[in-house]
Design a protein around this motif. Sequence first.
Motif, PDB file in Angstrom:
ATOM      1  N   LYS A   1     -18.198 -74.327   1.606  1.00  0.00           N
ATOM      2  CA  LYS A   1     -17.359 -75.174   2.463  1.00  0.00           C
ATOM      3  C   LYS A   1     -17.080 -76.526   1.794  1.00  0.00           C
ATOM      4  N   THR A   2     -18.064 -77.025   1.044  1.00  0.00           N
ATOM      5  CA  THR A   2     -17.868 -78.264   0.298  1.00  0.00           C
ATOM      6  C   THR A   2     -16.790 -78.084  -0.768  1.00  0.00           C
ATOM      7  N   ILE A   3     -16.829 -76.934  -1.447  1.00  0.00           N
ATOM      8  CA  ILE A   3     -15.793 -76.626  -2.449  1.00  0.00           C
ATOM      9  C   ILE A   3     -14.428 -76.569  -1.766  1.00  0.00           C
ATOM     10  N   ARG A   4     -14.387 -75.929  -0.590  1.00  0.00           N
ATOM     11  CA  ARG A   4     -13.139 -75.862   0.184  1.00  0.00           C
ATOM     12  C   ARG A   4     -12.623 -77.262   0.493  1.00  0.00           C
ATOM     13  N   THR A   5     -13.510 -78.147   0.926  1.00  0.00           N
ATOM     14  CA  THR A   5     -13.125 -79.525   1.241  1.00  0.00           C
ATOM     15  C   THR A   5     -12.572 -80.235   0.007  1.00  0.00           C
ATOM     16  N   ASN A   6     -13.247 -80.052  -1.128  1.00  0.00           N
ATOM     17  CA  ASN A   6     -12.792 -80.694  -2.360  1.00  0.00           C
ATOM     18  C   ASN A   6     -11.419 -80.187  -2.785  1.00  0.00           C
ATOM     19  N   ILE A   7     -11.180 -78.900  -2.602  1.00  0.00           N
ATOM     20  CA  ILE A   7      -9.866 -78.333  -2.927  1.00  0.00           C
ATOM     21  C   ILE A   7      -8.803 -78.921  -2.004  1.00  0.00           C
ATOM     22  N   ASN A   8      -9.143 -79.039  -0.721  1.00  0.00           N
ATOM     23  CA  ASN A   8      -8.191 -79.622   0.235  1.00  0.00           C
ATOM     24  C   ASN A   8      -7.852 -81.066  -0.131  1.00  0.00           C
ATOM     25  N   PHE A   9      -8.852 -81.844  -0.566  1.00  0.00           N
ATOM     26  CA  PHE A   9      -8.616 -83.235  -0.949  1.00  0.00           C
ATOM     27  C   PHE A   9      -7.800 -83.346  -2.234  1.00  0.00           C
ATOM     28  N   SER A  10      -7.896 -82.317  -3.077  1.00  0.00           N
ATOM     29  CA  SER A  10      -7.158 -82.360  -4.346  1.00  0.00           C
ATOM     30  C   SER A  10      -5.671 -82.110  -4.147  1.00  0.00           C
ATOM     31  N   SER A  11      -5.299 -81.716  -2.933  1.00  0.00           N
ATOM     32  CA  SER A  11      -3.901 -81.362  -2.669  1.00  0.00           C
ATOM     33  C   SER A  11      -3.158 -82.446  -1.888  1.00  0.00           C
ATOM     34  N   VAL A  12      -3.519 -83.712  -2.146  1.00  0.00           N
ATOM     35  CA  VAL A  12      -2.881 -84.829  -1.440  1.00  0.00           C
ATOM     36  C   VAL A  12      -1.391 -84.897  -1.764  1.00  0.00           C
ATOM     37  N   ASP A  13      -1.063 -84.761  -3.050  1.00  0.00           N
ATOM     38  CA  ASP A  13       0.335 -84.874  -3.464  1.00  0.00           C
ATOM     39  C   ASP A  13       1.117 -83.576  -3.287  1.00  0.00           C
ATOM     40  N   ARG A  14       0.419 -82.463  -3.369  1.00  0.00           N
ATOM     41  CA  ARG A  14       1.083 -81.172  -3.259  1.00  0.00           C
ATOM     42  C   ARG A  14       0.160 -80.180  -2.576  1.00  0.00           C
TER      43      ARG A  14
END
Length: 232
Positions: free
Chosen positions: A31-44
């Motif tokens: 779930k932490t990895i999921r959160t990090n992926i979600n945060f990495s998609s700020v611009d796209r």
Amino acid sequence: MAKNKKKLLMNTKRKLVTKTDPKSPISEQYKTIRTNINFSSVDREIRSLLVTSAGPGEGKSTTAANLAVVFAQQGKKVLLVDSDMRKPTAHYTFNLTNTFGLTTVLTKQHTLSEVTNPSDVENLDILTCGPVPPNPAELMSSKAMEHFLVEAYQAYDLLIFDTPPILAVTDAQVLANQVHGTVLVVSSGTTEIDSAVKAKDLLSSTKGKLLGVVLNNREVKDTSYYYYYGKK
């Protein structure tokens, strides 16, 4: 025979810990990895993910499957695509047949809707590999793959591709150019540093976006970590 079936079932349960034990420390890490992926998609917005590793046996397929589960648990409509046309495993993990799948879609023998399999996880569908082809890299870079992505984006919020190890064959590099982000899996105590660096460099050299690295099989010695998550 019954003993082998029971062993296979236990292996599947261990692989899909996010489904069988969603509050476990390991599930929390996914779930932490999921959160990090979600945060990495700020611009796209990340609509497609590729999961690969430097070499075989480092846990990429297990990581891809569990990430698919946790994103589905978040409410996204997810398609897990077994695009490891060298050594497919998703049909074992989810107890499916592999008669038809991605390869039969790309060769226009079937439509996507005809060969996707609903899983017993809400919002998660599985597309098995299908028959192993003689030309995996060519299929990955074909116009048919472009058409597949367009069609799949219309039906799903997120596509997760499990690909072969990047140092073994070119398949992952080819597909990395077509997806929105890539996750590299390395195994603690197994993956050589040089191999991990080379894998990262190969992914960075593509037009794709390397989102990060997942360190797998790391031994956690601090028992307070387990206590903290056990309280949930």
